[in-house]
Enzyme design. Structure first.
Site, PDB file in Angstrom:
ATOM      1  N   SER A 116       4.207   5.832   0.429  1.00  0.00           N
ATOM      2  CA  SER A 116       3.421   5.178   1.408  1.00  0.00           C
ATOM      3  C   SER A 116       4.562   4.587   2.353  1.00  0.00           C
ATOM      4  CB  SER A 116       2.720   4.007   0.581  1.00  0.00           C
ATOM      5  OG  SER A 116       1.650   3.296   1.493  1.00  0.00           O
ATOM      6  N   ASN A 117       4.069   3.468   3.078  1.00  0.00           N
ATOM      7  CA  ASN A 117       4.910   2.609   3.932  1.00  0.00           C
ATOM      8  C   ASN A 117       4.632   1.405   4.067  1.00  0.00           C
ATOM      9  OD1 ASN A 117       2.955   2.241   6.372  1.00  0.00           O
ATOM     10  ND2 ASN A 117       3.000   4.561   5.926  1.00  0.00           N
TER      11      ASN A 117
END
Ligand code: CTP
Length: 406
Positions: A214-215
């Site tokens: 993810s980020n």
């Protein structure tokens, strides 16, 4: 000085902080501009400033918990709530928490619950408290309900100016300006009937049931666009990845996890849409094979096979029709050039280019500094603005490109 035309009623709530000593100046500034002020001081505020100083500056009585229940035709928390704007000066962590959780155990909080007018918070507290996740979560909740914030500012604060950092209350003139702005006519409802889809936040690409790629996208930019569009009259669908922000009222919220789920939700919402704004930080890849069971660690290196995710904005661009498409891009180098190519490739009307390495404007910040880039390579640098202001400008740009409605 910006004088107010009518004589609008403004509620000033004074919280328990050193900055309460600036409250009389705020009251004077507001009265000079023609406001009819009403004051409430919390018990904690009266430890820092006397009731007499406040009532002298307000030229009227001060509402306090001690006189809350005195016999009168209408309770104080109701009379004081009938105003055109409310401002909380010296807003403490305690007041923010109380308001974010709907508490009504003291006059200030019960009044805030009854106010229907715009509310402006002007916090003052030390940096450690202000940046505490509990306080920030309460700020996000209140922002989600449409409350505005001014500051806190960077600088010295505390009794002897011993504190340094973010936490200092904004100055009385700036507070009076912000209250005046709150009292200005509502923004134009130029998007009445326009169907807007906004994507926000990150996506999560699971490798197995407990691990994902993810980020750090917070979703704040996308939520700001969705809320601003709602306030301008649009019919809004907000498709968001996992973020901690609460559902904003008055719009459709679809919560998704992966890029494929985001794609399905955005494409189906976009079918009848006039404008699609892709602020989501979509993971470019997902696991080629998702393991149904948690993978135990093994000795040595492991290889993860990734497969590209579909490019949702590009897909929308291929069947663009009369829809206006807006993208975001994050670049660390050759920004404008690369963003223009991206806008061409994805058939977007324009792209707002972010700089992830700039302080205060990167992932999770309250502000953003962007450059508007068109497919032909022309661009405009916008100053550092709050995410809400960036959202307003974005919508004004997009509105100009919408087909003329009859
Ligand atoms: N976007 C999208 N679908 C993807 C990836 C990105 O719709 N799979 C959208 C984003 O929401 C954003 C824009 O495309 O509005 C630009 O995203 P970015 O990741 O910067 O573009 P990429 O084409 O992935 O460029 P890069 O090669 O620099 O990663």
């Amino acid at each position: 000085m910006n004088a107010l035309s009518a004589k609008p009623a403004v509620l000033v709530i004074v919280g328990g902080s050193m900055a309460a000593v600036k409250a009389p100046s705020v009251l004077r500034r507001l009265r000079e501009r023609g406001a009819d002020v009403r004051v409430i001081a919390t018990r904690a505020a009266l430890q820092f400033i006397t009731e007499l100083s406040l009532s002298t500056a307000a030229d009227g009585p001060v509402g306090t918990d001690d006189h809350w229940f005195e016999a009168r035709p209408d309770a104080l928390h109701l009379t004081h709530a009938r105003v055109e704007a409310a401002v909380v000066v010296g807003a403490s962590a305690e007041l923010l928490a109380g308001a974010a959780h709907g508490h009504a155990g003291e006059l200030a909080l019960a009044t805030l619950l009854s106010v229907r007018a715009p509310v402006l918070w002007v916090p003052a507290m030390n940096e450690a408290m202000w940046t505490n996740p509990a306080v920030q979560a309460n700020v996000s909740t209140l922002r989600g309900w449409g409350h505005r914030f001014l500051g806190p500012e960077e600088g010295a604060f505390g009794t002897r100016g011993e504190g340094q950092g973010v936490g200092r209350m904004s100055e009385p003139d700036a507070i009076a300006d912000a209250v005046t702005a709150l009292l200005s006519p509502a923004p134009p409802r130029d998007l009445e009937g326009v169907r807007v889809v906004v994507s926000a936040g990150p996506t999560r690409e699971y490798l197995d049931p407990v691990r994902f790629i993810s980020n750090p996208s917070s979703g704040k930019m996308g939520f700001a666009v969705a809320q601003a569009a709602r306030d301008r009259g649009a019919d809004v669908t907000l498709v968001t990845g996992p973020v901690t922000l609460p559902d904003p009222p008055g719009l459709r919220v679809v919560r998704i996890g992966s890029a494929l789920e985001l794609r399905d939700a955005v494409l189906s919402a976009a079918l009848g849409a006039d404008l699609v704004v892709m602020t989501a930080a979509v993971a470019d890849y997902r696991a080629s094979q998702q393991n149904g069971e948690k993978q135990a660690k093994v000795a040595g290196d492991v290889t993860v096979h990734l497969t590209p995710n579909p490019d949702i904005l590009a897909e929308l661009g291929r069947e663009k029709g009369r829809r206006v498409l807006v993208g975001f891009a994050m670049e660390t180098h050759a920004g404008v050039e690369r963003a223009a190519l991206k806008a061409q490739r994805k058939n977007a009307d324009f792209i707002l280019l972010n700089y992830p390495t700039r302080e205060g404007t990167a992932f999770g910040g309250e502000d953003n500094q962007v450059t508007l880039v068109r497919p032909d390579g022309s661009f405009e640098d916008w100053p550092r603005l709050s995410k809400r202001e960036v959202a307003e400008r974005l919508l004004s740009e997009a509105a100009r490109r919408l087909p003329v409605r009859t």
